[in-house]
Design a protein around this motif. Sequence first.
Motif, short mmCIF file in Angstrom:
data_model
loop_
_atom_site.label_atom_id
_atom_site.label_comp_id
_atom_site.label_asym_id
_atom_site.label_seq_id
_atom_site.Cartn_x
_atom_site.Cartn_y
_atom_site.Cartn_z
N SER A 221 0.84 -1.19 0.00
CA SER A 221 0.00 0.00 0.00
C SER A 221 0.89 1.25 0.00
O SER A 221 2.02 1.21 0.48
CB SER A 221 -0.91 0.01 1.22
N TYR A 222 0.35 2.34 -0.52
CA TYR A 222 1.10 3.59 -0.47
C TYR A 222 1.18 4.08 0.97
O TYR A 222 0.19 4.04 1.71
CB TYR A 222 0.42 4.65 -1.34
N GLN A 223 2.34 4.52 1.37
CA GLN A 223 2.54 5.07 2.71
C GLN A 223 3.18 6.46 2.59
O GLN A 223 3.99 6.72 1.70
CB GLN A 223 3.42 4.16 3.55
N ILE A 224 2.77 7.32 3.51
CA ILE A 224 3.29 8.69 3.50
C ILE A 224 4.77 8.67 3.88
O ILE A 224 5.19 7.95 4.78
CB ILE A 224 2.51 9.57 4.48
N PHE A 225 5.57 9.45 3.19
CA PHE A 225 6.98 9.58 3.57
C PHE A 225 7.49 10.93 3.07
O PHE A 225 6.95 11.52 2.14
CB PHE A 225 7.81 8.43 3.00
N GLN A 226 8.52 11.41 3.75
CA GLN A 226 9.24 12.60 3.30
C GLN A 226 10.56 12.17 2.68
O GLN A 226 10.91 12.57 1.57
CB GLN A 226 9.51 13.55 4.48
N ALA A 227 11.29 11.37 3.44
CA ALA A 227 12.53 10.75 2.98
C ALA A 227 12.82 9.65 3.98
O ALA A 227 12.34 9.68 5.11
CB ALA A 227 13.68 11.77 2.95
N GLY A 228 13.60 8.67 3.58
CA GLY A 228 13.90 7.62 4.55
C GLY A 228 14.50 6.41 3.90
O GLY A 228 14.67 6.32 2.68
N ASP A 229 14.83 5.43 4.75
CA ASP A 229 15.42 4.18 4.30
C ASP A 229 14.31 3.14 4.14
O ASP A 229 13.47 2.97 5.04
CB ASP A 229 16.46 3.68 5.31
N PHE A 230 14.33 2.44 3.00
CA PHE A 230 13.33 1.41 2.73
C PHE A 230 14.03 0.16 2.20
O PHE A 230 15.18 0.21 1.74
CB PHE A 230 12.31 1.91 1.69
N TYR A 231 13.31 -0.96 2.24
CA TYR A 231 13.87 -2.25 1.83
C TYR A 231 12.96 -2.84 0.76
O TYR A 231 11.78 -3.12 0.99
CB TYR A 231 13.96 -3.19 3.03
N GLY A 232 13.50 -3.04 -0.42
CA GLY A 232 12.71 -3.60 -1.50
C GLY A 232 13.49 -3.59 -2.80
O GLY A 232 14.66 -3.20 -2.86
N ARG A 233 12.81 -4.00 -3.88
CA ARG A 233 13.47 -4.01 -5.20
C ARG A 233 13.05 -2.82 -6.04
O ARG A 233 13.88 -2.11 -6.58
CB ARG A 233 13.15 -5.30 -5.94
N ALA A 234 11.73 -2.62 -6.15
CA ALA A 234 11.23 -1.55 -7.01
C ALA A 234 10.33 -0.63 -6.19
O ALA A 234 9.71 -1.05 -5.21
CB ALA A 234 10.48 -2.13 -8.20
N PHE A 235 10.23 0.62 -6.69
CA PHE A 235 9.53 1.63 -5.91
C PHE A 235 8.73 2.52 -6.85
O PHE A 235 9.21 2.93 -7.92
CB PHE A 235 10.54 2.49 -5.12
N ARG A 236 7.47 2.78 -6.49
CA ARG A 236 6.64 3.72 -7.25
C ARG A 236 6.14 4.80 -6.30
O ARG A 236 6.19 4.63 -5.08
CB ARG A 236 5.47 3.00 -7.92
N PHE A 237 5.61 5.88 -6.86
CA PHE A 237 5.38 7.06 -6.04
C PHE A 237 4.03 7.70 -6.35
O PHE A 237 3.46 7.51 -7.44
CB PHE A 237 6.50 8.08 -6.27
N LYS A 238 3.54 8.46 -5.38
CA LYS A 238 2.29 9.19 -5.53
C LYS A 238 2.43 10.51 -4.78
O LYS A 238 3.10 10.58 -3.75
CB LYS A 238 1.12 8.39 -4.94
#
Length: 836
Positions: free
Chosen positions: A795-812
């Motif tokens: 699910s989309y989660q609110i963020f400003q900046a930060g460290d994440f763990y995954g392969r691919a990333f999409r944005f809204k």
Amino acid sequence: MAVALPALLSTASVALTTGVAGAIGGSFFTHFLISTAMGAALNALSPKPSSASSGGYSLTGQSGSAVDHQIIYGKTKVGGVRLYDTSTGGETNTFLHRILAYAGHEIESYEEIYLNDDLVTIDGSGNVTLPARYSGYVTIKKYYGTTTQAADTGLIADAGGAWTSLHKLSNIAYLYVKLKYNSDVFPNGIPVVSCVIKGKKVYDPETATTAWSDNPALCLRDYVSSAYGLSIPDARIYDSSVITAKGICNQTVESEARYSCNGSFLTSSSPKQVISDMLTSMGGLFWYSQGSWKMKAAAYTTPTVTLDEDDLRSGISLSTRHSRRDNFNTVKGTFRGAESDWQPADYPLVDDPAFITADNNLVNTVDFSLPFTASSKTAQRIARVFLNRNREQLTVSATFGLKAFQVEVGDIVYLNNTRFGWSSKPFEVTTWDFGLSDGLDLQTSLTLREISPEVFTNVDGAFFENNNSSLPSAFYVPAVSFSSIETELRSNFESLFNVVKLTVSSSDPSSVERVEVQMQEDGATNWVAVGVGDLGIYETPALNDGFYYFRVRAYSFLGVKGDWFQSGSTQVLGQAAPPQNVSSLSANLSGGNVNLAWPPVTDPDLSFYRIRHTTDESAPSWSNAVTYVDKVSRPASSVSVPAKSGTYMIRAYDKLGTNSPQLSSVVVPANALETFTNNLSLTDSPTFTGTKTNTSVVSSNLRITTTTSAPSSGTYLSSTYIDTAAVRRVRAYIDLAVSRFDSGSGLFDSLTGPFDTLSGLFDDLTGGGNFDDTDVVTYISITNDNPAGTPTWSSYQIFQAGDFYGRAFRFKVELKSESVGVSPSISSLIAKIKYN
């Protein structure tokens, strides 16, 4: 002797001071002592003491097969016993073969080996390679005292039958030394061979394992349970106390263990002397109680039992001070460790000017040697505890009811007594006895010695000279003050008015009968009563805007008035006044975060701070930014947020939502942030080809399509995603260039409603730089799958900046507006993924 021990220990409990206490003339040193039923037991088990001092018994020069075993705990330097000598090499006797025993048990390791004063290096075959002059002339083979070790095959071959495979020397740690004669190599004859040895492996009841340790609690447990000690069965040792003492000893103080045990002794040594010496290494206690042997390391434990007048069954016998003979104020002594080249050396003198002053400036020194302590810093700490405990001189003897039955020797209890001025004053139990009184009442007799947490610290000695009691003066009135002064804006349905809440407190509330609170408006000459009563909260009547002073005083139970405590000038503000500006904003980078801090705004009606961010570093504007932290509630004056380059801005808001007139800002440049090897980005501006909901592109800017009613919002999904090709930890953020767009419906001529209800300053009514009625919220969605297939996205989660763990990333992004005809306008939208 071990068979007779249980019978000897069945006698009544008696406290027995160690040799340490005896060395200072029998003073009751609380208590580097062995207590209880050990009197007869230790006398029965005590042969004549060795002429060598405990903790450094040198065996160099002894020889034979019937000498006493040496026991090594922790790490120390020792000499060995010559068990066997022979020579070979024909008529010239070119080779000397020598067996040197160092310990009567298995050891952990030979840390260093010395020939006379030379530290030698040995290769895998036992040949000494350094110093070079010994090369080819000395061979040393190590045997660690295991039960399975075999006799040395080289010695068997060279000895011609005098040494056979049966000469295993099981359970004896020894060196086989082979010397080749050369008068130039050995100008002073046969060298003395000494070693720094990590000694006996000891049992740890906490882990149920046996391994080398220099923890004093484990070493003492091993000694008293060993055949050469007291042969106490494991079932008679209270291992819970051992584990607690072990934990105290393992605490880190000044970059080393609080206490450690490093030394050696002979099996002919008196158990009483050995236990006494080992106890000094942890400033400890060792006693027999309720069927078990227990121990305690020198550390303060918070009492769980409180005794007061209701528990007394007799009067109190109080001794206030030692005799001059026992009341020393300076401690000196020796220790033995690596920093002294394993020779007995003086540790730094421990004294205290306050103690010397209290003793009429007469220096009284006691010699307190620490034979099992290998660090001068540790020796100083133990000596300081020794000195401090001696200055806690109050000793109480009394009989108590059954409540005291639950305590035992070594416990610390609180004692309350109004007559002596004791309120939760800690005392240590030094003797304990239980029985029937003449009236057949069950009673517990205790001797209690004054103690405090400060005994185990380096506190100024004046503390111990002034902590005996706390009896107040008849004219004593405790100080009172305002712990808080708060202004509140209230409504009575017709108007708003100010009320000041005053919280009155005291450090000694039990001595306050009542308080009196008054106020005075700035410029007035008279004081007006606010209230009289208990400590707590007082409220003023309705006040006009202005400056006021407040004061309070206490009354004692004898009716004595205390001094007034007056506050400084307190400003009371009305609803229209905005809060003060935040005077400055600072940024401190730490990894992926930036800590923002600022001086607190002192307005009494301050509610919170709001922080906004823009990528514009040269001409930042509050309205052309996005909210980074919506609310930082008072009284906080700092916040940690994910780090992004750009300008951070802050404003204060009062309880009515009015913001401070000006903002404060700080710039975090891009080159100050953490750098990464791989930098991927997704740029959707200026075409914004992604999925749009109530958003549209106008003049290469993304805006909310319909803003005819407020609030309004719209969303935009990124045109594609960023694929890093593998699941990994990344740093993600979105760089936005945002401005506030006003379609014109909000121009001055179109404004409606009362003028006073309009927000912001006059210059900002039609689009200045202080509006915060627009915002952009950024979101991220993550998948661990190949995005080119059929991935499962989070699910989309609110963020400003930060460290994440995954392969691919999409944005809204979500565009939000609180005003009609107004929209955030995004001219640049770049999503970034960075990783190493």
